[in-house]
Each structure stands twice: as structure tokens, then as C-alpha cells.
Design a protein around this motif. Structure first.
Motif, PDB file in Angstrom:
ATOM      1  N   CYS A   1      14.340 -10.176  61.279  1.00 28.69           N
ATOM      2  CA  CYS A   1      14.273  -8.746  61.588  1.00 28.69           C
ATOM      3  C   CYS A   1      13.035  -8.130  60.938  1.00 28.69           C
ATOM      4  O   CYS A   1      12.826  -8.293  59.736  1.00 28.69           O
TER       5      CYS A   1
ATOM      6  N   CYS B   1      14.596  -5.457  58.059  1.00 29.25           N
ATOM      7  CA  CYS B   1      15.314  -5.860  56.839  1.00 29.25           C
ATOM      8  C   CYS B   1      15.127  -7.338  56.508  1.00 29.25           C
ATOM      9  O   CYS B   1      15.589  -7.788  55.461  1.00 29.25           O
TER      10      CYS B   1
ATOM     11  N   CYS C   1      19.253  -6.656  65.398  1.00 29.74           N
ATOM     12  CA  CYS C   1      19.534  -7.274  64.103  1.00 29.74           C
ATOM     13  C   CYS C   1      21.010  -7.041  63.797  1.00 29.74           C
ATOM     14  O   CYS C   1      21.485  -5.904  63.811  1.00 29.74           O
TER      15      CYS C   1
ATOM     16  N   CYS D   1      21.039  -4.796  60.011  1.00 27.61           N
ATOM     17  CA  CYS D   1      20.675  -3.365  59.911  1.00 27.61           C
ATOM     18  C   CYS D   1      20.799  -2.648  61.255  1.00 27.61           C
ATOM     19  O   CYS D   1      20.605  -1.441  61.318  1.00 27.61           O
TER      20      CYS D   1
END
Ligand SMILES: [Zn+2]
Length: 370
Positions: free
Chosen positions: A50, A53, A80, A83
Motif C-alpha cells: 500500500c 500505510c 488496502c 487502511c
């Protein structure tokens, strides 16, 4: 570049414009040369983690193509699992962005997009009003991704004593300054300019439907923090990837706007980031920023997906009269479903905006800590 980067035709006397057919024919060789090497070269390598994050837990959200201009190429959005960021993967690089933005807001697309954005004064006033409870009369306001300055032009009536500057990549900011819609037009990259020239100069920074276009939203937020003085306010509006219509309508959800929208931040992730940067979120709105055109957009994109395309320079050859007539006939057939869709949008869905996840956008106002 913002989704709102558009204006009506340039004022003043000019030589007569070439017809659309002439303009398309003139642009075709360059597009065909660009496409001869394929569209894969427009993309960066696919990510396996991601970009927000770092989590490796990604899942495919959808595959789609350019349903607005019908330019060749395929796009994929991933989510993701940690997050909840939704992002284009692989993401377009600089050449790809140039190719897909070309003739969308400017050139061939200018007139059509101008019509879309010039009649939105009420929405712009609502955006300005969102700041009123936090800052009654800010001295200096920077609108990032201002396009041709339509938002500041409207916001001046809410904040008559405020100096409005507008920032964008395109020459539209110079036009906006000449037309008096903004006090100063600043052309360039916000993260680059905020380092020195703009540091600490503003009481308000606004970003309306801008962050999702950026190749580095985190750098834009840091830039906003630098450009604001202590106690200054940041006003952000972005599409909400958690909107129920996003799931229901899939690739025909208008705000996916592929391939221009690169990142879709869920509200929790954006709030967390702002707080980590040294902001305090003072307002979160869902109902007010909702532009409830989801069903209308889906029917329109659906019709566009099945009808022969309008002639365009990225098609290998002119579409011809028979296909043009077929397109016209198809558009006539699409009128009743379009009318039904917009009626449902306005009468049934708009009053529900903000309940649960029935809103296609959200707005945050955050105060820079002292
Ligand atoms: Zn993530």
C-alpha cells in the motif's frame, strides 16, 4: 490538476475556431504516434504494498477503462485491507498522465467541461460557507488546484475582505488572474512552492477535489501545513471511496474518474494523517458536499460503454457517418433512462445524502496547531 479545472470559452475577439472534425484530424497524427508504442509504457511498476500505510494486504477493487474520453488503455484500482485506501495500481507515470489529461479540460474538451463547471456557483458557495464557523474573515486564502478560479470567484461574495490566490499547474491560473477571479495566480507544484515562497503566508488553504489527482497526497498535506500560519485552516473535499454507490455501481460510479483519480482516502485515514501532521480536525461533513448525480452518471457511463464513440484523434481512423448516426440513435434511446436516473437522484437520493454512507464525497476543515 483539479477536476474543477475548466472554464467557459476564452473571452475576446478571436479567429473562428476550427470545426471539431478539423481539430480532430489535426490532432490525430500525434495521438497515433503516442499510441504506436502501446499504453503499457504509460504506467509505473505495479505495487505489491500500500502506498499509504505499507501493508502488503491488497485486494483488487475493479478493472475499468477510460469511460469518459474512450482513450485506449486499461486501469485497475486496488484496496488496502488495512487502511482502506483505494488506489490506481499500476499508477500512471508523468507521460501517461500527460496523455490522458490532454484534451480533457483544455483543447478539444475545453468547451464541454466549461459548461460542466460554470453552472456550479451554489456548490462553490456551500464550500466557502463551510469555513465560516471556524474563520470569519481570513486575510489570505490559497486555493490549490484552482483551475480557472471559479471557486474563489464565488467565495469572494462570502468573504469580501479576503485576498484570494489560486495555484495550479496550467495556464488557467493566469487567465483567472486576468479575469479578476483571483488576486494572484501561482503556477507550479504546491509541494515545491510551499517550501520557501509560500511558507507561512496563508490563513486558509483549500483543496477541492484535488488530492485524489495528486501523485503524492502526503506531500500536498505537508505543503499545506507549511503554507499556513499557526491557527490557519485547511479545507479539503474529496470523493468518498466508502460511499455505498461506489460498491453498488462498480466501475460505473462516476467519481472513480479513471484514469485521473489516483488515490481515494477514506475519511479515517485522512483524519489520522492530518492529526499526525499537527492539525486538529474541527469539522467533518458528508451531507453537504454530496453531489448526488451517481445514478445519472452510471447511466451515462453505461450508454457510453455500449454506443459507438464520438470521433476522436485517439481512434485510429474517423468513425464514419453510419457509426455517427448509430451513436445519435443510441443517445435518443438513452434519454428516458437518463431522465429517470436524474429524477431518482434528485428526489429520492439527495435527501438521504449523509445518512449511513449515502454521500459520494466528504469535507474536512482542520486547524493548524499553534
Ligand atoms: Zn494501506
Amino acid at each position: 490538476m483539479s477536476q474543477d479545472n475548466a472554464t467557459s470559452s476564452r473571452p475576446g475577439a478571436q479567429a473562428p475556431r476550427p470545426s471539431r472534425a478539423e481539430a480532430v484530424a489535426a490532432l490525430r497524427p500525434r495521438y497515433q504516434a503516442d499510441l504506436a508504442q502501446g499504453t503499457e509504457r504509460f504506467f509505473e511498476p505495479r505495487r505489491t504494498d500500500c502506498p499509504w500505510c505499507g501493508s502488503p494486504r491488497l485486494k483488487r477493487r475493479l478493472r475499468t477503462r477510460d469511460r469518459f474520453q474512450n482513450k485506449p488503455g486499461g486501469f485497475r484500482l486496488d484496496t488496502c485491507r488495512d487502511c482502506r485506501l483505494v488506489f490506481q495500481n499500476p499508477r500512471l507515470g508523468a507521460d501517461g498522465l500527460e496523455f490522458y489529461y490532454r484534451d480533457f479540460y483544455d483543447g478539444l474538451g475545453e468547451e464541454g467541461m466549461g459548461n460542466v463547471f460554470s453552472g456550479r456557483r451554489k456548490m462553490y458557495l456551500g464550500r466557502a460557507e463551510a469555513l465560516k464557523p471556524s474563520a470569519d474573515s481570513p486575510a489570505k486564502w490559497l486555493d490549490v488546484g484552482t483551475g480557472h478560479g471559479h471557486f474563489p470567484e464565488a467565495a469572494r461574495t462570502v468573504f469580501p475582505h479576503t485576498v484570494f490566490d489560486g495555484l495550479d499547474f496550467t495556464e488557467g491560473v493566469e487567465l483567472a488572474e486576468r479575469e479578476g477571479r483571483i488576486d494572484h495566480g501561482i503556477r507550479g507544484s504546491f509541494p515545491e512552492l510551499a517550501g520557501e515562497r509560500l511558507a507561512g503566508r496563508y490563513d486558509v488553504v483549500s483543496m477541492f477535489h484535488y488530492l485524489e489527482h495528486s501523485t503524492d497526497p502526503r506531500a500536498e498535506l505537508r505543503a499545506a501545513h507549511r503554507a499556513l500560519g499557526p491557527g490557519g485552516h485547511l479545507l479539503i473535499e474529496v470523493p468518498d471511496p466508502e460511499c455505498w454507490f461506489a460498491r453498488l455501481l462498480g466501475r460505473f460510479w462516476l467519481p472513480w474518474l479513471q484514469p485521473q483519480h489516483l488515490y481515494f482516502l477514506p475519511v479515517a485515514a485522512l483524519r489520522k494523517e492530518l492529526e499526525a501532521l499537527g492539525f486538529t480536525v474541527v469539522l467533518e461533513q458528508h451531507r453537504e458536499p454530496s453531489d448526488t448525480v451517481d445514478l445519472l452518471g452510471a447511466v451515462w457511463l453505461g450508454a457510453n460503454a455500449v454506443l459507438p464513440p464520438d470521433d476522436a484523434p485517439w481512434l485510429a481512423r474517423p468513425t464514419g457517418r453510419a457509426r455517427w448516426l448509430l451513436r445519435c440513435a443510441g443517445l435518443l434511446v438513452a434519454i428516458p433512462p437518463l431522465v429517470v436516473a436524474t429524477t431518482v437522484d434528485r428526489l429520492l437520493l439527495k435527501p438521504l445524502a449523509g445518512l449511513g454512507k449515502v454521500s459520494n464525497a466528504y469535507r474536512l476543515v482542520a486547524r493548524r496547531n499553534g
